[in-house]
Design a protein around this motif. Structure first.
Motif, PDB file in Angstrom:
ATOM      1  N   VAL B  63       0.855  -1.178   0.000  1.00 51.79           N
ATOM      2  CA  VAL B  63       0.000   0.000   0.000  1.00 51.79           C
ATOM      3  C   VAL B  63       0.891   1.227   0.000  1.00 51.79           C
ATOM      4  O   VAL B  63       1.812   1.330   0.795  1.00 51.79           O
ATOM      5  CB  VAL B  63      -0.919   0.022   1.237  1.00 51.79           C
ATOM      6  CG1 VAL B  63      -1.765   1.281   1.242  1.00 51.79           C
ATOM      7  CG2 VAL B  63      -1.797  -1.222   1.263  1.00 51.79           C
ATOM      8  N   LEU B  64       0.617   2.138  -0.920  1.00 48.78           N
ATOM      9  CA  LEU B  64       1.339   3.401  -0.976  1.00 48.78           C
ATOM     10  C   LEU B  64       0.357   4.539  -0.731  1.00 48.78           C
ATOM     11  O   LEU B  64      -0.743   4.555  -1.300  1.00 48.78           O
ATOM     12  CB  LEU B  64       2.005   3.584  -2.346  1.00 48.78           C
ATOM     13  CG  LEU B  64       3.119   2.602  -2.699  1.00 48.78           C
ATOM     14  CD1 LEU B  64       3.629   2.876  -4.111  1.00 48.78           C
ATOM     15  CD2 LEU B  64       4.261   2.691  -1.701  1.00 48.78           C
ATOM     16  N   LEU B  65       0.751   5.478   0.117  1.00 45.58           N
ATOM     17  CA  LEU B  65      -0.089   6.622   0.426  1.00 45.58           C
ATOM     18  C   LEU B  65       0.664   7.904   0.138  1.00 45.58           C
ATOM     19  O   LEU B  65       1.756   8.126   0.665  1.00 45.58           O
ATOM     20  CB  LEU B  65      -0.528   6.585   1.889  1.00 45.58           C
ATOM     21  CG  LEU B  65      -1.303   7.801   2.393  1.00 45.58           C
ATOM     22  CD1 LEU B  65      -2.593   7.987   1.611  1.00 45.58           C
ATOM     23  CD2 LEU B  65      -1.592   7.680   3.888  1.00 45.58           C
ATOM     24  N   ASN B  66       0.076   8.735  -0.712  1.00 43.29           N
ATOM     25  CA  ASN B  66       0.595  10.082  -0.967  1.00 43.29           C
ATOM     26  C   ASN B  66      -0.419  11.045  -0.360  1.00 43.29           C
ATOM     27  O   ASN B  66      -1.450  11.362  -0.967  1.00 43.29           O
ATOM     28  CB  ASN B  66       0.739  10.304  -2.473  1.00 43.29           C
ATOM     29  CG  ASN B  66       1.327  11.671  -2.798  1.00 43.29           C
ATOM     30  OD1 ASN B  66       1.084  12.645  -2.075  1.00 43.29           O
ATOM     31  ND2 ASN B  66       2.091  11.754  -3.870  1.00 43.29           N
ATOM     32  N   LYS B  67      -0.134  11.480   0.849  1.00 40.65           N
ATOM     33  CA  LYS B  67      -1.099  12.284   1.576  1.00 40.65           C
ATOM     34  C   LYS B  67      -1.262  13.666   0.949  1.00 40.65           C
ATOM     35  O   LYS B  67      -2.353  14.234   0.960  1.00 40.65           O
ATOM     36  CB  LYS B  67      -0.689  12.410   3.036  1.00 40.65           C
ATOM     37  CG  LYS B  67      -1.805  12.883   3.943  1.00 40.65           C
ATOM     38  CD  LYS B  67      -1.430  12.789   5.397  1.00 40.65           C
ATOM     39  CE  LYS B  67      -2.604  13.231   6.265  1.00 40.65           C
ATOM     40  NZ  LYS B  67      -2.261  13.188   7.694  1.00 40.65           N
ATOM     41  N   LYS B  68      -0.189  14.179   0.371  1.00 36.47           N
ATOM     42  CA  LYS B  68      -0.236  15.507  -0.254  1.00 36.47           C
ATOM     43  C   LYS B  68      -1.221  15.501  -1.423  1.00 36.47           C
ATOM     44  O   LYS B  68      -2.027  16.419  -1.579  1.00 36.47           O
ATOM     45  CB  LYS B  68       1.155  15.905  -0.726  1.00 36.47           C
ATOM     46  CG  LYS B  68       1.247  17.205  -1.503  1.00 36.47           C
ATOM     47  CD  LYS B  68       2.693  17.526  -1.837  1.00 36.47           C
ATOM     48  CE  LYS B  68       2.788  18.679  -2.815  1.00 36.47           C
ATOM     49  NZ  LYS B  68       2.303  18.306  -4.158  1.00 36.47           N
ATOM     50  N   ASP B  69      -1.157  14.428  -2.224  1.00 32.89           N
ATOM     51  CA  ASP B  69      -2.036  14.325  -3.390  1.00 32.89           C
ATOM     52  C   ASP B  69      -3.332  13.591  -3.059  1.00 32.89           C
ATOM     53  O   ASP B  69      -4.176  13.413  -3.949  1.00 32.89           O
ATOM     54  CB  ASP B  69      -1.324  13.611  -4.529  1.00 32.89           C
ATOM     55  CG  ASP B  69      -0.154  14.417  -5.078  1.00 32.89           C
ATOM     56  OD1 ASP B  69       0.746  13.819  -5.703  1.00 32.89           O
ATOM     57  OD2 ASP B  69      -0.144  15.652  -4.863  1.00 32.89           O
ATOM     58  N   LYS B  70      -3.472  13.117  -1.836  1.00 34.31           N
ATOM     59  CA  LYS B  70      -4.655  12.334  -1.424  1.00 34.31           C
ATOM     60  C   LYS B  70      -4.849  11.156  -2.376  1.00 34.31           C
ATOM     61  O   LYS B  70      -5.936  10.950  -2.947  1.00 34.31           O
ATOM     62  CB  LYS B  70      -5.905  13.210  -1.359  1.00 34.31           C
ATOM     63  CG  LYS B  70      -5.801  14.365  -0.366  1.00 34.31           C
ATOM     64  CD  LYS B  70      -7.163  15.043  -0.186  1.00 34.31           C
ATOM     65  CE  LYS B  70      -7.068  16.265   0.685  1.00 34.31           C
ATOM     66  NZ  LYS B  70      -6.329  17.378   0.059  1.00 34.31           N
ATOM     67  N   HIS B  71      -3.800  10.396  -2.518  1.00 39.30           N
ATOM     68  CA  HIS B  71      -3.810   9.268  -3.442  1.00 39.30           C
ATOM     69  C   HIS B  71      -3.328   8.024  -2.719  1.00 39.30           C
ATOM     70  O   HIS B  71      -2.284   8.019  -2.061  1.00 39.30           O
ATOM     71  CB  HIS B  71      -2.891   9.568  -4.639  1.00 39.30           C
ATOM     72  CG  HIS B  71      -2.871   8.490  -5.658  1.00 39.30           C
ATOM     73  ND1 HIS B  71      -1.931   7.487  -5.661  1.00 39.30           N
ATOM     74  CD2 HIS B  71      -3.693   8.247  -6.712  1.00 39.30           C
ATOM     75  CE1 HIS B  71      -2.162   6.664  -6.671  1.00 39.30           C
ATOM     76  NE2 HIS B  71      -3.223   7.106  -7.324  1.00 39.30           N
TER      77      HIS B  71
END
Lengths: 115, 112
Positions: B63-71
């Motif tokens: 699981v990858l989370l890019n919180k800045k891009d909400k992705h």
């Protein structure tokens, strides 16, 4: 450890009949949710209970739908009278409030067909 | 209200990697989840990630989370025919009373 138990698993009924779906949450869980899943609308939250008390029923589509939770281990979702557009899979889910992860656990669903 | 979006469909060949993507709008999400629904069954929790993490790995799942891009993405390595199912992304936040908001689900088809 038993999961969320729903009954019936499958029901076919005629339009106008009353339908009652049943749910037994996981023991110790104090929140219970009823969801409906259709191809057109996806997964919709109908109502949820905390400590047997209905908190938000804004997702219940019409007055024909009602839900009760008389005790911590049992809930019903009733449709009266049923209509063909009520055909869907109805899921019950439960969780313990106050846990870190807020994870909810689903039953296997009740597959309702109204003809 | 808050929104969670997913693509409808993904098709891969057996043995390839699958990547299922999800975007969400709630900037105060605390946890994000992936659920799997096999035909005729309920939703089963696959994995979850806390919002202050970038990555979580569990066997074939990443699981990858890019919180800045909400992705949020779910990568399944060495995809098998048994992985064919609908995958739902969900998020919870304190703003929403810790309720889960689900995406519409991505149907993964694995071809032999």
């Amino acid at each position: 450890d038993a999961g969320v138990i729903q009954s019936p698993r499958h029901e076919v009924t005629e339009m106008g009949q009353e339908v009652t779906l049943r749910c037994k949450p996981i023991s110790g869980h104090n929140s219970l949710f009823w969801y409906r899943q259709t191809m057109m609308r996806g997964l919709e939250l109908l109502i949820y209970f905390n400590n047997n008390v209905p908190i938000d029923d804004s997702g219940m589509p019409e007055d024909r739908f009602s839900a009760k939770m008389p005790n911590a281990s049992f809930s019903t979702l009733k449709i009266q009278p049923s209509e063909p557009r009520d055909s869907a899979v109805y899921f019950c889910a439960s969780r313990t409030t106050g846990t870190l992860t807020n994870t909810i656990y689903f039953g296997e669903g009740s597959w309702l067909t109204v003809v | 209200g808050e929104d969670v979006e997913q693509s409808l469909f993904l098709s891969v060949r057996e043995g390839d990697s699958s990547v299922i993507n999800c975007t969400y709008t709630d900037s105060s999400s605390t946890y994000l989840y992936w659920y799997k629904q096999e035909p005729g069954a309920g939703l089963q929790l696959l994995t979850y990630i806390f919002s202050n993490m970038d990555m979580k790995q569990d066997q074939r799942l990443t699981v990858l989370l890019n919180k800045k891009d909400k992705h949020l993405s779910l990568r399944i390595a060495d995809t098998q025919t048994g992985d064919s199912a609908i995958y739902f992304c969900a998020e919870s936040s304190n703003n929403a009373g810790n309720m889960l908001t689900f995406g519409g689900g991505t149907r993964l088809m694995v071809k032999p």
